[in-house]
Design a protein around this motif. Structure first.
Motif, PDB file in Angstrom:
ATOM      1  N   ASN A  28      80.261 100.780  32.717  1.00  0.00           N
ATOM      2  CA  ASN A  28      79.391  99.874  31.957  1.00  0.00           C
ATOM      3  C   ASN A  28      77.954  99.885  32.431  1.00  0.00           C
ATOM      4  O   ASN A  28      77.166  99.046  32.020  1.00  0.00           O
ATOM      5  CB  ASN A  28      79.924  98.446  32.050  1.00  0.00           C
ATOM      6  N   SER A  29      77.584 100.792  33.323  1.00  0.00           N
ATOM      7  CA  SER A  29      76.222 100.794  33.857  1.00  0.00           C
ATOM      8  C   SER A  29      75.641 102.201  33.856  1.00  0.00           C
ATOM      9  O   SER A  29      76.328 103.180  33.583  1.00  0.00           O
ATOM     10  CB  SER A  29      76.225 100.233  35.275  1.00  0.00           C
ATOM     11  N   LEU A  30      74.362 102.288  34.169  1.00  0.00           N
ATOM     12  CA  LEU A  30      73.688 103.579  34.313  1.00  0.00           C
ATOM     13  C   LEU A  30      73.721 103.984  35.784  1.00  0.00           C
ATOM     14  O   LEU A  30      73.575 103.146  36.662  1.00  0.00           O
ATOM     15  CB  LEU A  30      72.232 103.489  33.856  1.00  0.00           C
ATOM     16  N   SER A  31      73.877 105.274  36.035  1.00  0.00           N
ATOM     17  CA  SER A  31      73.879 105.785  37.397  1.00  0.00           C
ATOM     18  C   SER A  31      72.961 106.993  37.488  1.00  0.00           C
ATOM     19  O   SER A  31      72.652 107.644  36.493  1.00  0.00           O
ATOM     20  CB  SER A  31      75.287 106.194  37.824  1.00  0.00           C
ATOM     21  N   LEU A  32      72.563 107.280  38.710  1.00  0.00           N
ATOM     22  CA  LEU A  32      71.694 108.398  39.001  1.00  0.00           C
ATOM     23  C   LEU A  32      72.544 109.601  39.386  1.00  0.00           C
ATOM     24  O   LEU A  32      73.410 109.498  40.252  1.00  0.00           O
ATOM     25  CB  LEU A  32      70.753 108.008  40.145  1.00  0.00           C
ATOM     26  N   PHE A  33      72.307 110.743  38.744  1.00  0.00           N
ATOM     27  CA  PHE A  33      73.069 111.960  38.984  1.00  0.00           C
ATOM     28  C   PHE A  33      72.120 113.127  39.216  1.00  0.00           C
ATOM     29  O   PHE A  33      70.933 113.045  38.914  1.00  0.00           O
ATOM     30  CB  PHE A  33      73.945 112.308  37.774  1.00  0.00           C
ATOM     31  N   VAL A  34      72.678 114.226  39.726  1.00  0.00           N
ATOM     32  CA  VAL A  34      71.969 115.497  39.837  1.00  0.00           C
ATOM     33  C   VAL A  34      72.691 116.498  38.936  1.00  0.00           C
ATOM     34  O   VAL A  34      73.919 116.538  38.910  1.00  0.00           O
ATOM     35  CB  VAL A  34      71.966 116.006  41.296  1.00  0.00           C
ATOM     36  N   ILE A  35      71.935 117.304  38.196  1.00  0.00           N
ATOM     37  CA  ILE A  35      72.536 118.324  37.338  1.00  0.00           C
ATOM     38  C   ILE A  35      73.131 119.399  38.244  1.00  0.00           C
ATOM     39  O   ILE A  35      72.427 120.052  38.998  1.00  0.00           O
ATOM     40  CB  ILE A  35      71.497 118.961  36.392  1.00  0.00           C
ATOM     41  N   ASP A  36      74.445 119.577  38.181  1.00  0.00           N
ATOM     42  CA  ASP A  36      75.155 120.482  39.075  1.00  0.00           C
ATOM     43  C   ASP A  36      75.488 121.812  38.414  1.00  0.00           C
ATOM     44  O   ASP A  36      75.437 122.863  39.052  1.00  0.00           O
ATOM     45  CB  ASP A  36      76.434 119.800  39.570  1.00  0.00           C
ATOM     46  N   LYS A  37      75.824 121.786  37.124  1.00  0.00           N
ATOM     47  CA  LYS A  37      76.217 122.990  36.420  1.00  0.00           C
ATOM     48  C   LYS A  37      75.998 122.782  34.929  1.00  0.00           C
ATOM     49  O   LYS A  37      76.153 121.670  34.425  1.00  0.00           O
ATOM     50  CB  LYS A  37      77.686 123.299  36.694  1.00  0.00           C
ATOM     51  N   ILE A  38      75.647 123.868  34.240  1.00  0.00           N
ATOM     52  CA  ILE A  38      75.463 123.802  32.797  1.00  0.00           C
ATOM     53  C   ILE A  38      76.547 124.650  32.147  1.00  0.00           C
ATOM     54  O   ILE A  38      76.615 125.855  32.359  1.00  0.00           O
ATOM     55  CB  ILE A  38      74.061 124.287  32.403  1.00  0.00           C
ATOM     56  N   ASN A  39      77.405 124.007  31.393  1.00  0.00           N
ATOM     57  CA  ASN A  39      78.505 124.663  30.691  1.00  0.00           C
ATOM     58  C   ASN A  39      78.110 124.881  29.232  1.00  0.00           C
ATOM     59  O   ASN A  39      77.128 124.308  28.771  1.00  0.00           O
ATOM     60  CB  ASN A  39      79.758 123.788  30.781  1.00  0.00           C
ATOM     61  N   PRO A  40      78.875 125.695  28.482  1.00  0.00           N
ATOM     62  CA  PRO A  40      78.498 125.948  27.080  1.00  0.00           C
ATOM     63  C   PRO A  40      78.400 124.700  26.202  1.00  0.00           C
ATOM     64  O   PRO A  40      77.520 124.615  25.359  1.00  0.00           O
ATOM     65  CB  PRO A  40      79.614 126.867  26.573  1.00  0.00           C
TER      66      PRO A  40
END
Length: 76
Positions: A28-40
């Protein structure tokens, strides 16, 4: 034959690239992430404090500016 690079755009139209910080929903909230991998079809996000990853569609992600992220990290 070489594969074409995968290009995704976030909710605001900015290109998603590896290593950038992003905000996305986490329950139910927003979180901070790092882009780890880009899939199709989807993007793999990693929480900055753990090794757990989650999959999100590109339109569920917003790329954040590095300066604003650093201020948030230093504040916490």
């Amino acid at each position: 034959m070489a594969k074409d690079p995968i290009i995704h755009y976030d909710l605001l139209g900015e290109e998603i690239t590896l290593g950038k910080y992003a905000a996305s929903f986490n329950g139910n909230s927003l979180s901070l992430f790092v882009i780890d991998k880009i899939n199709p079809k989807m993007v793999t996000l990693r929480r900055r404090n753990s090794q757990k990853t989650v999959l999100r569609y590109p339109y569920d992600v917003i790329i954040l500016e590095n300066e604003k992220v650093m201020l948030k990290l230093l504040k916490d």
